[in-house]
Design a protein around this motif. Structure first.
Motif, mmCIF file in Angstrom:
data_model
loop_
_atom_site.group_PDB
_atom_site.id
_atom_site.type_symbol
_atom_site.label_atom_id
_atom_site.label_comp_id
_atom_site.label_asym_id
_atom_site.label_seq_id
_atom_site.Cartn_x
_atom_site.Cartn_y
_atom_site.Cartn_z
ATOM 1 N N ARG A 178 43.997 -49.077 10.274
ATOM 2 C CA ARG A 178 45.034 -49.909 9.655
ATOM 3 C C ARG A 178 46.412 -49.676 10.257
ATOM 4 O O ARG A 178 47.264 -50.547 10.208
ATOM 5 C CB ARG A 178 45.056 -49.675 8.152
ATOM 6 C CG ARG A 178 45.470 -48.285 7.730
ATOM 7 C CD ARG A 178 45.439 -48.123 6.224
ATOM 8 N NE ARG A 178 44.084 -48.260 5.701
ATOM 9 C CZ ARG A 178 43.707 -49.291 4.948
ATOM 10 N NH1 ARG A 178 44.563 -50.242 4.621
ATOM 11 N NH2 ARG A 178 42.458 -49.345 4.513
ATOM 12 N N VAL A 217 47.011 -52.244 12.657
ATOM 13 C CA VAL A 217 46.885 -53.602 12.131
ATOM 14 C C VAL A 217 48.111 -53.994 11.313
ATOM 15 O O VAL A 217 48.528 -55.159 11.316
ATOM 16 C CB VAL A 217 45.598 -53.713 11.271
ATOM 17 C CG1 VAL A 217 45.515 -55.066 10.583
ATOM 18 C CG2 VAL A 217 44.369 -53.467 12.138
ATOM 19 N N ASP A 273 51.508 -52.857 18.833
ATOM 20 C CA ASP A 273 50.271 -52.954 18.062
ATOM 21 C C ASP A 273 49.413 -54.106 18.557
ATOM 22 O O ASP A 273 48.174 -54.006 18.620
ATOM 23 C CB ASP A 273 50.585 -53.140 16.579
ATOM 24 C CG ASP A 273 51.071 -51.858 15.928
ATOM 25 O OD1 ASP A 273 50.869 -50.786 16.513
ATOM 26 O OD2 ASP A 273 51.685 -51.933 14.841
ATOM 27 N N VAL A 292 45.560 -53.751 19.914
ATOM 28 C CA VAL A 292 44.443 -54.503 19.350
ATOM 29 C C VAL A 292 43.766 -55.351 20.419
ATOM 30 O O VAL A 292 42.531 -55.396 20.504
ATOM 31 C CB VAL A 292 44.924 -55.378 18.177
ATOM 32 C CG1 VAL A 292 43.810 -56.306 17.704
ATOM 33 C CG2 VAL A 292 45.397 -54.500 17.021
ATOM 34 N N ALA A 330 38.725 -55.083 11.954
ATOM 35 C CA ALA A 330 40.088 -54.607 11.677
ATOM 36 C C ALA A 330 40.194 -54.218 10.204
ATOM 37 O O ALA A 330 39.785 -54.978 9.323
ATOM 38 C CB ALA A 330 41.103 -55.682 12.018
ATOM 39 N N VAL A 358 43.888 -55.328 6.264
ATOM 40 C CA VAL A 358 44.506 -56.659 6.308
ATOM 41 C C VAL A 358 45.114 -56.948 4.937
ATOM 42 O O VAL A 358 44.404 -57.041 3.938
ATOM 43 C CB VAL A 358 43.468 -57.740 6.675
ATOM 44 C CG1 VAL A 358 44.111 -59.120 6.666
ATOM 45 C CG2 VAL A 358 42.858 -57.436 8.041
ATOM 46 N N THR A 404 48.611 -61.518 9.022
ATOM 47 C CA THR A 404 47.817 -60.545 9.759
ATOM 48 C C THR A 404 46.426 -61.095 10.047
ATOM 49 O O THR A 404 45.895 -60.936 11.153
ATOM 50 C CB THR A 404 47.707 -59.234 8.964
ATOM 51 O OG1 THR A 404 49.006 -58.759 8.643
ATOM 52 C CG2 THR A 404 46.958 -58.176 9.751
ATOM 53 N N LEU A 451 44.903 -61.629 13.812
ATOM 54 C CA LEU A 451 43.656 -61.018 14.247
ATOM 55 C C LEU A 451 42.662 -62.065 14.733
ATOM 56 O O LEU A 451 41.953 -61.856 15.727
ATOM 57 C CB LEU A 451 43.040 -60.211 13.097
ATOM 58 C CG LEU A 451 43.782 -58.926 12.716
ATOM 59 C CD1 LEU A 451 43.262 -58.393 11.388
ATOM 60 C CD2 LEU A 451 43.610 -57.877 13.809
ATOM 61 N N CYS A 462 39.573 -60.814 17.254
ATOM 62 C CA CYS A 462 38.884 -59.827 16.417
ATOM 63 C C CYS A 462 37.701 -60.494 15.714
ATOM 64 O O CYS A 462 37.791 -61.649 15.274
ATOM 65 C CB CYS A 462 39.866 -59.258 15.402
ATOM 66 S SG CYS A 462 39.216 -57.868 14.476
ATOM 67 N N ALA A 506 37.199 -58.579 9.606
ATOM 68 C CA ALA A 506 38.338 -57.896 9.012
ATOM 69 C C ALA A 506 38.017 -57.556 7.572
ATOM 70 O O ALA A 506 37.171 -58.201 6.933
ATOM 71 C CB ALA A 506 39.597 -58.764 9.089
#
Length: 553
Positions: free
Chosen positions: A466, A469, A478, A482, A498, A501, A506, A510, A515, A518
């Motif tokens: 986190r 994230v 960041d 990622v 991830a 969130v 966010t 992502l 990604c 999440a």
């Protein structure tokens, strides 16, 4: 070829008492033979009265024997006296050496734990005197022993001990009146495998007083000194350490040591290099002692339950599975989070029965959800202490009992757990993967692991911590972390999840960064098993992406 001197056989040494008796016997025998010879030569004739015709009586013979044996016996007594003095000095030296070894650590030459406790107890004898214990604990020392060998490990401990002694030793850059060191240190000792203890106490002769500010300053000074590389038998290493401080008047040695260790452990958890034992820790320690005594019975009574947090696919908004998070439904204290009791289990033999309890609860819930029409897999966190050769058999037994397939039970472990006994961990995980279990690496990027373990471990999923994230989408750094993690994981054939969130921005960031999945409070907090089907339906209703419709031609 053997030399004649080497070939000669030596007579065995006689026991001390036998040798002394034999030597005295030889002195007496020699004196008797000399007396007999003198008698034969007529030495007693001059002592006979004039005109005496008979042989001399017993007294003349005895007098001659005593005269002849006087000098040899005197020499024998003097030499025996010197021998007894040497023996006494040798025994005293041996006793002194044994006493020194009993109080000294073999590796570092510092005081050992019994001697340290003895000195702390003596300092605590005055109920009005404030006494302090400062513990310095080395980080990652087990890795030094494992990778470089115990010889290097011992050299590191010796170098650290000498560094600590030098750090608190007398100053040499001032006048004699100011040559005392500024720290109220009475003793530096090795009190554990990789733990050093310092006794802080004033001696009433102008020594600095013991207080929390002085102890903290000393701890920071020591940690700063340890940051410089150490020469450990030709190997230059840099060590990291944490320190814990406990002060008290009339507290007792074991109490101060326990409190300092609790402060050190709390500082390590909180990321503080130096931590003091205070009222907050005292309340926490009292609570932990209470819970420690109750945890075993709580496991047996079924008081440990699982709450579940969904994992959501970024591309479709569908719930792909849930993560099981243990809770303790305490009869008096209510619902306790894992932070209140997991460490207790980790430090005892309870971590395995706790893990079994969570597995049984999670697998039973998966079976119930499937029977009700909600088909989900579950991820369960594993401690490094259960990653052994018995784990595959344990999991197979639990799966047979619950009638859940291995593909529905994902196994999560942190970087730290993955690196603990890496060879055994890799072998166990490969066996679990062959059985069909997905394997995920939790909190990726927060440990001290290199990329080699990603190559060697059969992980199917990486979970981005986190802390990387929470800065999205605003943090450039960041975002870069990622993006690089997603690209690397995808090239290795892994899924990326991830964590943490908390908002829609966010989530959208992502999704845009590629990604795969999440989880976080924005989608759902951890919920009891009975609420999971409704939460899954709500998430998919709110976040599901409609499938593209075909255009009629």
């Amino acid at each position: 070829m053997t030399s004649s001197a080497g070939a000669r056989r030596r007579l065995p040494a006689l026991p001390l008492g036998t040798g002394v008796a034999l030597e005295a016997f030889l002195v007496l025998l020699g004196s008797a033979l000399a007396t007999a010879l003198l008698v034969r030569l007529g030495a007693l004739d001059r002592f006979l009265p004039p005109g005496s015709a008979g042989p001399p009586g017993l007294l003349p013979h005895l007098g001659l024997f005593l005269a002849v044996s006087h000098l040899p016996m005197f020499a024998f007594g003097a030499r025996r006296g010197r021998q007894l003095k040497r023996e006494h000095a040798g025994r005293r030296g041996a006793e002194t050496e044994l006493e020194r070894r009993a109080r000294e650590d073999r590796v570092t030459g510092l005081a050992n734990r019994p001697r340290f406790l003895e000195l702390v107890e003596a300092a605590c004898a005055d109920p009005s005197a404030v006494v302090g214990v400062l513990l310095v604990d080395l980080e990652g020392f087990a890795d030094v022993n494992e990778t470089l060998g115990h010889d290097v490990g011992d050299a590191v401990l010796a170098a650290v001990g000498q560094r600590l002694l030098t750090a608190v030793g007398p100053r040499t850059d001032g006048p004699a009146a100011a040559s005392r060191h500024p720290w109220p240190v009475v003793c530096v000792a090795r009190v554990g495998d990789d733990t050093f203890g310092l006794l802080l106490a004033g001696d009433g002769d102008g020594a600095p007083s013991v207080d929390d500010a002085a102890a903290h300053a000393l701890a920071r000074h020591l940690l700063a000194e340890l940051e410089h590389p150490l020469d450990a038998g030709g190997v230059h290493l840099q060590v990291e350490a944490h320190a814990g401080v406990a002060l008290g008047a009339g507290s007792g040695a074991l109490t101060l040591l326990r409190r300092a260790d609790a402060a050190r452990a709390a500082g390590r958890r909180d990321g503080s290099p130096v931590r003091s034992y205070d009222d907050v820790l005292q309340r926490r320690s009292s609570r932990q002692l209470l819970l420690q005594g109750q945890l075993r019975q709580a496991i047996a009574n079924g008081e440990l339950i699982a709450h579940y947090q969904p994992k959501v696919a970024c591309g479709s908004g569908r719930v792909t599975g849930v993560e099981a998070l243990v809770r303790w439904q305490h009869p008096d204290l209510g619902l306790l989070p894992p932070a209140d009791f997991l460490e207790i289990a980790e430090q005892s033999s309870l971590i395995r029965p706790l893990t079994v309890a969570v597995l049984d609860a999670a697998l039973a819930d998966v079976a119930r959800w499937a029977a009700a029409g909600t088909d989900l897999g579950v991820a369960v966190n594993l401690s490094a202490r259960v990653l052994d050769a018995d784990l595959p058999g344990l999991l197979a037994e639990r799966l047979r009992h619950s009638r859940v397939t291995a593909t529905r039970l994902e196994l999560e472990l942190t970087e730290t757990a993955a690196l603990t006994d890496a060879g055994t961990t890799a072998a166990v995980l490969h066996e679990l993967r062959r059985a069909g279990h997905p394997v995920s690496i939790d909190d990726f990027g927060t440990g001290h692991a290199g990329l080699a373990y990603l190559r060697d471990l059969p992980a199917t999923t990486l979970k981005v911590d986190r802390q990387f994230v929470s800065g999205l989408p605003g943090s450039v750094r960041d975002t870069a972390i990622v993006v690089s993690t997603v690209e690397m994981a995808h090239r290795l054939g892994m899924t990326v999840v991830a964590e943490g969130v908390e908002d829609a921005a966010t989530w959208q960031a992502l999704t845009a960064l590629g990604c795969d999945e999440a989880q976080g409070f924005w989608m759902s907090r951890p919920v009891p098993a009975r609420d999971v089907p409704a939460v899954v339906a709500r998430i998919e209703r709110l976040h599901a992406v409609p499938a593209p419709q075909r255009t009629a031609r």
